[in-house]
Scaffold this active site. Structure first.
Site, short mmCIF file in Angstrom:
data_model
loop_
_atom_site.label_atom_id
_atom_site.label_comp_id
_atom_site.label_asym_id
_atom_site.label_seq_id
_atom_site.Cartn_x
_atom_site.Cartn_y
_atom_site.Cartn_z
N TYR A 266 0.82 -1.22 0.00
CA TYR A 266 0.00 0.00 0.00
C TYR A 266 0.85 1.27 0.00
O TYR A 266 0.67 2.13 -0.87
CB TYR A 266 -1.00 -0.01 1.17
CG TYR A 266 -2.28 0.69 0.81
CD1 TYR A 266 -3.28 0.03 0.11
CD2 TYR A 266 -2.49 2.02 1.14
CE1 TYR A 266 -4.45 0.68 -0.26
CE2 TYR A 266 -3.65 2.68 0.78
CZ TYR A 266 -4.62 2.00 0.09
OH TYR A 266 -5.78 2.63 -0.28
N GLU A 273 2.08 6.19 -7.15
CA GLU A 273 1.04 7.10 -7.66
C GLU A 273 1.46 8.56 -7.47
O GLU A 273 1.22 9.40 -8.34
CB GLU A 273 -0.29 6.83 -6.94
CG GLU A 273 -0.94 5.52 -7.36
CD GLU A 273 -2.21 5.21 -6.60
OE1 GLU A 273 -2.89 6.15 -6.15
OE2 GLU A 273 -2.53 4.02 -6.45
C1 LIG Z 1 -11.27 12.38 -7.79
C2 LIG Z 1 -11.62 12.19 -6.39
C3 LIG Z 1 -10.74 11.21 -5.73
C4 LIG Z 1 -11.03 11.13 -4.27
C5 LIG Z 1 -10.23 10.07 -3.54
C6 LIG Z 1 -8.91 10.54 -3.16
C7 LIG Z 1 -8.19 9.53 -2.34
C8 LIG Z 1 -6.82 9.35 -2.74
C9 LIG Z 1 -6.12 8.28 -1.99
C10 LIG Z 1 -5.71 7.20 -2.84
C11 LIG Z 1 -4.93 6.12 -2.20
C12 LIG Z 1 -5.18 4.83 -2.94
C13 LIG Z 1 -3.93 4.11 -3.15
C14 LIG Z 1 -4.14 2.73 -3.76
O1 LIG Z 1 -4.61 2.88 -5.06
C15 LIG Z 1 -2.83 2.10 -3.77
C16 LIG Z 1 -2.91 0.63 -3.96
O2 LIG Z 1 -3.89 -0.02 -4.12
S1 LIG Z 1 -1.40 -0.10 -3.92
C17 LIG Z 1 -1.66 -1.82 -3.91
C18 LIG Z 1 -1.96 -2.35 -2.54
N1 LIG Z 1 -3.31 -2.12 -2.21
C19 LIG Z 1 -3.96 -2.78 -1.26
O3 LIG Z 1 -3.41 -3.65 -0.61
C20 LIG Z 1 -5.37 -2.44 -1.02
C21 LIG Z 1 -6.22 -3.64 -1.13
N2 LIG Z 1 -7.60 -3.24 -1.03
C22 LIG Z 1 -8.46 -3.66 -0.09
O4 LIG Z 1 -8.18 -4.47 0.76
C23 LIG Z 1 -9.84 -3.15 -0.16
O5 LIG Z 1 -10.10 -2.86 -1.44
C24 LIG Z 1 -10.22 -1.98 0.75
C25 LIG Z 1 -11.24 -1.13 0.04
C26 LIG Z 1 -9.03 -1.10 1.08
C27 LIG Z 1 -10.85 -2.53 2.00
O6 LIG Z 1 -11.90 -3.33 1.66
P1 LIG Z 1 -13.04 -3.78 2.67
O7 LIG Z 1 -13.47 -2.71 3.58
O8 LIG Z 1 -14.10 -4.41 1.85
O9 LIG Z 1 -12.32 -4.81 3.61
P2 LIG Z 1 -12.23 -6.36 3.52
O10 LIG Z 1 -11.52 -6.80 2.30
O11 LIG Z 1 -11.64 -6.78 4.80
O12 LIG Z 1 -13.74 -6.87 3.42
C28 LIG Z 1 -14.68 -6.71 4.47
C29 LIG Z 1 -15.72 -7.84 4.45
O13 LIG Z 1 -16.45 -7.79 3.24
C30 LIG Z 1 -16.23 -8.96 2.49
N3 LIG Z 1 -16.07 -8.58 1.10
C31 LIG Z 1 -15.57 -7.41 0.65
N4 LIG Z 1 -15.55 -7.41 -0.68
C32 LIG Z 1 -16.03 -8.60 -1.08
C33 LIG Z 1 -16.25 -9.20 -2.35
N5 LIG Z 1 -15.95 -8.56 -3.47
N6 LIG Z 1 -16.76 -10.44 -2.39
C34 LIG Z 1 -17.05 -11.12 -1.25
N7 LIG Z 1 -16.88 -10.60 -0.02
C35 LIG Z 1 -16.37 -9.36 0.05
C36 LIG Z 1 -14.95 -9.58 3.04
O14 LIG Z 1 -14.89 -10.94 2.89
C37 LIG Z 1 -15.03 -9.17 4.48
O15 LIG Z 1 -15.91 -10.04 5.18
P3 LIG Z 1 -15.37 -10.99 6.32
O16 LIG Z 1 -14.59 -10.14 7.27
O17 LIG Z 1 -16.59 -11.60 6.90
O18 LIG Z 1 -14.49 -12.00 5.62
#
Ligand SMILES: CCCCCCCCCCCCC[C@@H](O)CC(=O)SCCNC(=O)CCNC(=O)[C@H](O)C(C)(C)COP(=O)(O)OP(=O)(O)OC[C@H]1O[C@@H](n2cnc3c(N)ncnc32)[C@H](O)[C@@H]1OP(=O)(O)O
Length: 342
Positions: A266, A273
């Site tokens: 991250y 970025e």
């Molecule tokens: C023009 C206007 C712009 C305004 C915004 C400006 C903001 C600028 C900031 C930008 C920073 C972003 C940087 C980013 O792009 C950099 C990168 O990505 S670098 C690469 C590394 N990245 C990562 O590691 C991030 C990975 N991402 C995530 O983990 C998620 O997408 C996140 C949104 C961060 C968190 O997701 P969530 O809240 O959903 O958490 P969980 O994954 O733990 O899920 C929670 C529970 O929901 C269930 N779940 C979620 N999605 C699904 C699905 N698709 N299918 C089935 N189930 C799903 C999941 O299982 C969890 O349930 P449980 O705990 O019961 O298992």
């Protein structure tokens, strides 16, 4: 004829007391509670043959007759009467009793969760939809990751310069589709906050569509390689993890990777970025692309680079919010697992 005392066996568990009165062929039974005293009277074959038996037992606290079985703590006030013996068949020591209570609670929780889950008639459909969504994303990001890795091995550093032209179409598709990740929690398809998903999807789409998409000069810079590679590196673990969640399965290694690999990825992703944004600033200044017209008294136009400088600040705010969110999710996940294991 004086009534005799029967043999009475006594056992106590967390919420229950058991009294076993040793009389066979019992007739004319009268059992009642007055305040804190239990009265027993009955005829039958007991310790002294066929006779009438009776006893009274004084408890520490009053007992409601309708709650005869609901007594707590140490309930006997008087010293143990001689006729009263422990009932070892029913006896549980404290740790056994605690364990039994915990098992009962877990059973009740499971039943209540299962009954809640069973109430949703569309659960199968929802899970099926999420499974397909995750599968498509997994295939898309796997194609990106494998393609970039193979090209890196074959072409070496030369592959850095045409990443965008080789990968962009699939990346556009995956990132457009990723808007579902904001919609899914909004419509209750997944139980998580909208904000972290919004920050991630919008942040990435801003880089993809605005910085790389509108500036041809940015498209052949090596930074595109690093941004795309870091994005896809997490997704090839995240989406299969979600797929397994949809079919109620878990692979421990995959879970660990999903909840751990973001720690280095991250900040590196945000850094890549940020480099892309910084590199695009002079290009936007030069080309005046996306500049905002302003009243003549102030100047001719407001360069888009001003918005980009603001975006750099927002970006690190976004990094902070999501890093904290991911850290909380990780702690919650592994704490729950640890508790289940104990
Ligand atoms: C023009 C206007 C712009 C305004 C915004 C400006 C903001 C600028 C900031 C930008 C920073 C972003 C940087 C980013 O792009 C950099 C990168 O990505 S670098 C690469 C590394 N990245 C990562 O590691 C991030 C990975 N991402 C995530 O983990 C998620 O997408 C996140 C949104 C961060 C968190 O997701 P969530 O809240 O959903 O958490 P969980 O994954 O733990 O899920 C929670 C529970 O929901 C269930 N779940 C979620 N999605 C699904 C699905 N698709 N299918 C089935 N189930 C799903 C999941 O299982 C969890 O349930 P449980 O705990 O019961 O298992």
């Amino acid at each position: 004829m004086q009534a005799l005392r029967p043999h009475v066996y006594w056992a106590q568990r967390h919420g229950e007391i058991y009294l076993r009165v040793e009389i066979s062929d019992a007739q004319s039974l009268s059992i009642g509670v007055e305040e804190n005293i239990l009265h027993f009277k009955g005829q039958g074959h007991g310790a002294k043959g066929e006779n009438e038996y009776e006893f009274s037992l004084e408890f520490l606290k009053p007992v409601k007759p309708e709650h005869l079985c609901k007594m707590f703590g140490c309930i006997m006030k008087q010293k143990k009467p001689l006729f009263l013996a422990p009932d070892f068949d029913r006896w549980l020591d404290e740790s056994d009793a605690e364990m039994e209570l915990r098992e009962k609670e877990e059973k009740m929780n499971k039943i209540s969760i299962e009954s809640r889950v069973r109430k949703d008639p569309f659960l199968g459909l929802k899970k099926g939809f999420l499974f397909m969504y995750n599968l498509v994303q997994f295939l898309g990001y796997s194609w990106i990751f494998v393609n970039m890795t193979v090209r890196l091995f074959i072409l070496g550093q030369d592959s850095f310069y045409d990443t965008f032209h080789t990968i962009a179409d699939v990346m556009y598709f995956c990132q457009m589709l990723a808007i579902m990740e904001v919609i899914n929690p909004a419509v209750g398809l997944v139980k998580t906050g909208i904000m972290p998903a919004f920050i991630q999807v919008m942040g990435r789409n801003f880089i993809l569509f605005v910085i790389f998409g509108t500036l041809a000069d940015m498209q052949n810079k090596p930074v595109v390689f690093f941004v795309f590679y870091l994005w896809s590196m997490i997704e090839i673990f995240r989406y299969p993890f979600y797929m397994l969640v949809c079919i109620d399965t878990e692979w421990k290694l995959l879970t660990w990777l999903k909840y751990t690999i973001w720690i280095p990825l991250y900040p590196l992703g945000v850094l890549a970025e940020a480099v892309a944004v910084i590199q695009s600033i002079p290009i936007f200044d030069e080309t005046k692309l996306l500049s905002i017209p302003v009243p003549k008294a102030i100047g001719t136009s407001l360069s888009f680079s001003f918005i980009l400088q603001l975006y750099l600040v927002i970006m690190f705010l976004g990094l902070f919010i999501n890093f904290r969110h991911l850290f909380k999710q990780r702690t919650r996940r592994f704490r729950t697992k640890k508790r289940k294991a104990n």
